[in-house]
Design a protein around this motif. Sequence first.
Motif, PDB file in Angstrom:
ATOM      1  N   GLY A 263       0.844  -1.188   0.000  1.00  0.00           N
ATOM      2  CA  GLY A 263       0.000   0.000   0.000  1.00  0.00           C
ATOM      3  C   GLY A 263       0.878   1.236   0.000  1.00  0.00           C
ATOM      4  N   ASP A 264       0.710   2.091   1.006  1.00  0.00           N
ATOM      5  CA  ASP A 264       1.539   3.296   1.140  1.00  0.00           C
ATOM      6  C   ASP A 264       2.706   3.093   2.097  1.00  0.00           C
ATOM      7  N   MET A 265       2.864   1.879   2.604  1.00  0.00           N
ATOM      8  CA  MET A 265       3.871   1.595   3.629  1.00  0.00           C
ATOM      9  C   MET A 265       5.013   0.766   3.053  1.00  0.00           C
ATOM     10  N   TYR A 266       6.239   1.075   3.524  1.00  0.00           N
ATOM     11  CA  TYR A 266       7.399   0.293   3.134  1.00  0.00           C
ATOM     12  C   TYR A 266       7.774  -0.674   4.252  1.00  0.00           C
ATOM     13  N   SER A 267       7.900  -1.946   3.913  1.00  0.00           N
ATOM     14  CA  SER A 267       8.448  -2.940   4.822  1.00  0.00           C
ATOM     15  C   SER A 267       9.905  -3.140   4.442  1.00  0.00           C
ATOM     16  N   ILE A 268      10.799  -2.920   5.418  1.00  0.00           N
ATOM     17  CA  ILE A 268      12.237  -3.065   5.168  1.00  0.00           C
ATOM     18  C   ILE A 268      12.790  -4.092   6.149  1.00  0.00           C
ATOM     19  N   VAL A 269      13.345  -5.167   5.605  1.00  0.00           N
ATOM     20  CA  VAL A 269      13.810  -6.287   6.414  1.00  0.00           C
ATOM     21  C   VAL A 269      15.277  -6.557   6.110  1.00  0.00           C
ATOM     22  N   THR A 270      16.100  -6.571   7.157  1.00  0.00           N
ATOM     23  CA  THR A 270      17.519  -6.865   6.998  1.00  0.00           C
ATOM     24  C   THR A 270      17.798  -8.343   7.260  1.00  0.00           C
ATOM     25  N   SER A 271      18.836  -8.868   6.620  1.00  0.00           N
ATOM     26  CA  SER A 271      19.237 -10.256   6.854  1.00  0.00           C
ATOM     27  C   SER A 271      19.998 -10.404   8.161  1.00  0.00           C
ATOM     28  N   GLY A 272      20.343  -9.274   8.796  1.00  0.00           N
ATOM     29  CA  GLY A 272      20.953  -9.313  10.117  1.00  0.00           C
ATOM     30  C   GLY A 272      22.463  -9.364  10.095  1.00  0.00           C
ATOM     31  N   VAL A 273      23.033  -9.121  11.250  1.00  0.00           N
ATOM     32  CA  VAL A 273      24.487  -9.106  11.401  1.00  0.00           C
ATOM     33  C   VAL A 273      25.002 -10.454  11.884  1.00  0.00           C
ATOM     34  N   GLY A 274      24.338 -11.042  12.867  1.00  0.00           N
ATOM     35  CA  GLY A 274      24.797 -12.287  13.460  1.00  0.00           C
ATOM     36  C   GLY A 274      24.100 -13.511  12.903  1.00  0.00           C
ATOM     37  N   VAL A 275      24.215 -14.623  13.643  1.00  0.00           N
ATOM     38  CA  VAL A 275      23.635 -15.894  13.212  1.00  0.00           C
ATOM     39  C   VAL A 275      22.920 -16.548  14.386  1.00  0.00           C
ATOM     40  N   TYR A 276      21.989 -17.435  14.059  1.00  0.00           N
ATOM     41  CA  TYR A 276      21.369 -18.271  15.076  1.00  0.00           C
ATOM     42  C   TYR A 276      21.599 -19.723  14.663  1.00  0.00           C
ATOM     43  N   GLY A 277      21.572 -20.613  15.633  1.00  0.00           N
ATOM     44  CA  GLY A 277      21.824 -22.007  15.299  1.00  0.00           C
ATOM     45  C   GLY A 277      23.262 -22.178  14.827  1.00  0.00           C
ATOM     46  N   PRO A 278      23.468 -22.920  13.728  1.00  0.00           N
ATOM     47  CA  PRO A 278      24.831 -23.129  13.219  1.00  0.00           C
ATOM     48  C   PRO A 278      25.495 -21.807  12.852  1.00  0.00           C
ATOM     49  N   ASN A 279      26.775 -21.690  13.170  1.00  0.00           N
ATOM     50  CA  ASN A 279      27.508 -20.452  12.911  1.00  0.00           C
ATOM     51  C   ASN A 279      27.958 -20.396  11.446  1.00  0.00           C
ATOM     52  N   ILE A 280      26.980 -20.413  10.544  1.00  0.00           N
ATOM     53  CA  ILE A 280      27.292 -20.393   9.116  1.00  0.00           C
ATOM     54  C   ILE A 280      26.285 -19.526   8.369  1.00  0.00           C
ATOM     55  N   ARG A 281      26.733 -19.009   7.233  1.00  0.00           N
ATOM     56  CA  ARG A 281      25.855 -18.353   6.255  1.00  0.00           C
ATOM     57  C   ARG A 281      26.241 -18.862   4.871  1.00  0.00           C
ATOM     58  N   VAL A 282      25.253 -19.346   4.148  1.00  0.00           N
ATOM     59  CA  VAL A 282      25.466 -19.788   2.773  1.00  0.00           C
ATOM     60  C   VAL A 282      24.303 -19.262   1.937  1.00  0.00           C
TER      61      VAL A 282
END
Length: 296
Positions: A263-282
Motif C-alpha cells: 500500500g503506502d507503507m514500506y516494509s524493510i527487512v535486513t538479513s541481520g548481522v549475526g547468526v542463530y543455530g549453526p555459525n554459518i551463512r550460505v
Amino acid sequence: MGEPLIRTKTGVILLAVFVLGGSFLFTLYGAVHAKKIKTSFHDISISKQADDLKEMKVVLIADLHLGYSVGSKDMQKMVDRINKQDPDLVVLAGDIFDNEYEALDDPKHLSETLHQIQSKYGTYAVYGNHDVKETLVAGFSIGASKKALRDPRMDEFMEKAGITVLEDESELIDQKFYLVGRLDGEKNGRGTSKRKSIEELTADLDQTKPLFVMNHEPDELKEYDKAGVDVLFSGHTHAGQFFPLTIVQPFAWKNYWGVRQIGDMYSIVTSGVGVYGPNIRVGTDSEIMVVTVHFE
C-alpha cells in the motif's frame, strides 16, 4: 558385465568421502562467510514532510545474537561500518542477545563498543524473541515459552551502550518524525504474551508527520499500512541464513528480506548481522542496511 561402482565397497567409500568432504567445505565456507559484513543501500520516498528535512539516512541493523558466535571483534567491525555512513538515525530491530547473557565474551567491552555508534538522532532498538532467558543447545533455544523472562542485565547493558529501547512506546524525535517500538509478538520478556496493537500505538500520533516503526518480525504488514505507518523496520528472518531455509523463507513471509511496498507503507527487512543455530551463512550475507528516506 561388472557390478556398478556404486554397489561396490569402493563405490560406497568414494560416495562417503564425497559427501563428508562436501559437507566440510560447505560448513567451512559458511563459517568464514558469516563473519563478513556487507553494506547494502536502498532509497525510498514518502509523501510527508519532516520539517526542514529533505532526506534522512537511516542505518538498520538487527539480529546481532551476541553470545557464543558473535563477540567484540564482530561488533567493532559493525560499528566501524555504521559510522562510515554518517547516519542520521540508527535502528536496531531486535535479537540483540542470543538468550544466554553469560555467553557474552566481554559485556563491558561490548557495551563500550556499541556506545561508539554515532548518529545525529541517536540509536534506538526493540527486543526480539531471543532477548529472553532460555537455554541454548547447538545454537537453538529449548524450553521455548511465550512467558520467558528477560535477564535484567540485558536492560542494564543497553543503557550502558547508550541505546534507547522502545517497548510499546513512541517518541517524537526533534519534532520531525515519530519512531515507534513494539514489544515482540512471540516472546516479549515480560512474562506475558500481551502487547498493544499497532492501532493503539499510533492512535494519538500526528499522522501528518513521518511515522517509522521498529518490530522484530516483519508480520501484520497490511495492519501497519492501515494504521498510517510509513516505514516498518524489521529483522528476524536472516533471509534464510543458509540452504535450504533460503528457499523456505520467501514462502513464510510476505517480505522475507529487502524493501517491499505494501500500500503506502514500506516494509524493510535486513538479513541481520549475526547468526542463530549453526555459525554459518550460505547464500545470504551478514549486513547493515543503509536506507535513505526522501520526504516529498
